[in-house]
Write an enzyme that holds these catalytic residues in place. Structure first.
Site, PDB file in Angstrom:
ATOM      1  N   GLU A 266      67.047  -6.322  36.763  1.00  0.00           N
ATOM      2  CA  GLU A 266      68.469  -6.683  36.589  1.00  0.00           C
ATOM      3  C   GLU A 266      69.297  -5.503  36.066  1.00  0.00           C
ATOM      4  OE1 GLU A 266      69.254  -9.847  33.763  1.00  0.00           O
ATOM      5  OE2 GLU A 266      71.345  -9.986  34.364  1.00  0.00           O
TER       6      GLU A 266
ATOM      7  N   LYS B 115      68.084  -8.611  40.632  1.00  0.00           N
ATOM      8  CA  LYS B 115      69.119  -9.484  40.063  1.00  0.00           C
ATOM      9  C   LYS B 115      70.356  -8.623  39.753  1.00  0.00           C
ATOM     10  CE  LYS B 115      70.117 -12.655  36.290  1.00  0.00           C
ATOM     11  NZ  LYS B 115      69.656 -13.847  35.588  1.00  0.00           N
TER      12      LYS B 115
HETATM   13  P1  13P Z   1      75.025 -14.804  33.371  1.00  0.00           P
HETATM   14  O1  13P Z   1      74.839 -15.540  34.678  1.00  0.00           O
HETATM   15  O2  13P Z   1      75.692 -15.609  32.317  1.00  0.00           O
HETATM   16  O3  13P Z   1      75.610 -13.436  33.585  1.00  0.00           O
HETATM   17  O4  13P Z   1      73.566 -14.536  32.806  1.00  0.00           O
HETATM   18  C1  13P Z   1      72.607 -14.061  33.669  1.00  0.00           C
HETATM   19  C2  13P Z   1      71.599 -13.336  32.909  1.00  0.00           C
HETATM   20  O5  13P Z   1      70.429 -13.609  33.033  1.00  0.00           O
HETATM   21  C3  13P Z   1      72.031 -12.254  32.026  1.00  0.00           C
HETATM   22  O6  13P Z   1      70.941 -11.445  31.718  1.00  0.00           O
END
Ligand code: 13P
Length: 340
Positions: free
Chosen positions: A177, A219
């Site tokens: 991510e 992600k």
């Molecule tokens: P949000 O969808 O609130 O951005 O959170 C996703 C997430 O896993 C942040 O690390």
């Protein structure tokens, strides 16, 4: 590395029409969400809230995997069932956030690096034994006049790649991510340029660390104008910028891309995911789905507000948001569905 196991988990997570639910808020983040609603900032209230989520009737119809925070792994329902087992009964694969949050990237004002690599291999082995088949690590990139710097992009790409390599060695699918934040007044074009550069750096680092693209999930953020930008762009412009960015940067071998929501309004996040599927379903080589936290949870959290009497209605709102995002994954969402 057992690539067959990784591929199997990744393809179950990317099951058609399903998405992921991020419920891995750290204690400070959970406090930030609870405080405005007057919910007590205690472990017991976090347990109650997460019980509401994992026991929501029908959640497993729309959610393939749930990302947990370490505290949640050990927690149980009022009648003594481990949340992990409740999720499995719903057909939801449990995963775990393994990063330990961000700290300032010293020497580079306003930028951060994510911690948590120390002893990660040992932690991953224990998580795998507990049945946690995938993990998440978030690197954060901010856009200002002076950032991101190449140094911060490279350092975050390296830590994400090292984490991903260790996950795969432990039989755990890494969710990688790299989040380019929405804060600021930058344009859609600037977010496109930064996201493109970040994803090139991340995939380069993943390749160097011998991460198998077939056994990971990306992600990312959607490519969006800053929250304070004068031109907020429409869903079609956002879909064009986002999907074209990924077509240029994300190898076709990656089985899936699952968006973070990043503070977008829940309905906008759904509308934008829908626009991507409407326009690009035939050209995307990877599954494209959601891994939202706020954009799925927020309406339910607002409704619950710490009150047992609101649990059933909050669960209904939670499952409804997951359902609408599933419809968006098919490109069949319309805003009037919000009123049904
Ligand atoms: P949000 O969808 O609130 O951005 O959170 C996703 C997430 O896993 C942040 O690390």
């Amino acid at each position: 590395m057992n690539l067959a196991e990784l591929k199997n988990t990744a393809s179950r997570l990317m099951a058609p029409d399903k998405g992921l639910l991020a419920m891995d808020e750290s204690i400070p983040t959970a406090n930030k969400r609870f405080e405005p609603l007057g919910i007590p900032l205690t472990e017991e209230y976090r347990r109650k809230y997460r019980q509401l989520i994992v026991t929501a009737p029908g959640l497993g119809e729309y959610i393939s995997g749930a990302i947990l925070f370490d505290e949640t792994v050990h927690q149980k329902t009022d009648d003594g069932c481990l949340f992990l087992d409740v999720l499995k009964e719903q057909g939801i694969i449990p995963g775990i956030k393994v990063d330990e949050g961000t700290v300032p990237f010293d020497g580079f004002p306003g930028e951060t690096i994510t911690e948590g690599l120390d002893k990660l291999s040992e932690r991953l082995k224990v998580y795998h034994q507990q049945g946690l088949l995938f993990a998440k690590w978030r690197g954060v990139i901010s856009i200002t006049d002076k950032t991101p710097t190449t140094a911060a992009i490279k350092a975050n790409a390296f830590t994400l790649a090292r984490y991903a390599a260790l996950c795969q060695q432990a039989g755990i699918v890494p969710i990688v991510e790299p989040e380019v934040l929405m804060d600021g007044d930058h344009s859609l074009q600037r977010c496109l340029e930064v996201t493109t550069e970040v994803l090139h750096a991340v995939f380069n680092a993943l390749y160097e660390q011998k991460v198998a693209f077939e056994g990971m999930i990306l992600k990312p953020n959607m490519v969006l104008p800053g929250l304070k930008a004068a031109d907020q762009s429409n869903a079609k412009e956002i879909a064009d910028a986002t999907v074209n960015c990924f077509l240029r940067t994300v190898p076709a071998a990656v089985p899936g891309i699952a968006f973070l929501s990043g503070g977008q309004e829940a309905e906008l996040a759904t509308e934008r995911l829908n626009a991507m599927h409407q326009q690009y379903d035939n050209v995307m080589p990877w599954a494209l789905t959601f891994s939202f936290s706020r954009a799925i949870q927020q309406p339910a959290l607002d409704k619950w507000a710490g009150n047992d009497a609101n649990v059933a209605e909050a669960q209904r709102l939670l499952v409804n948001r997951a359902r609408l995002n599933n419809i968006a994954r098919r490109g069949e969402y319309t805003p009037d569905m919000e009123n049904e």
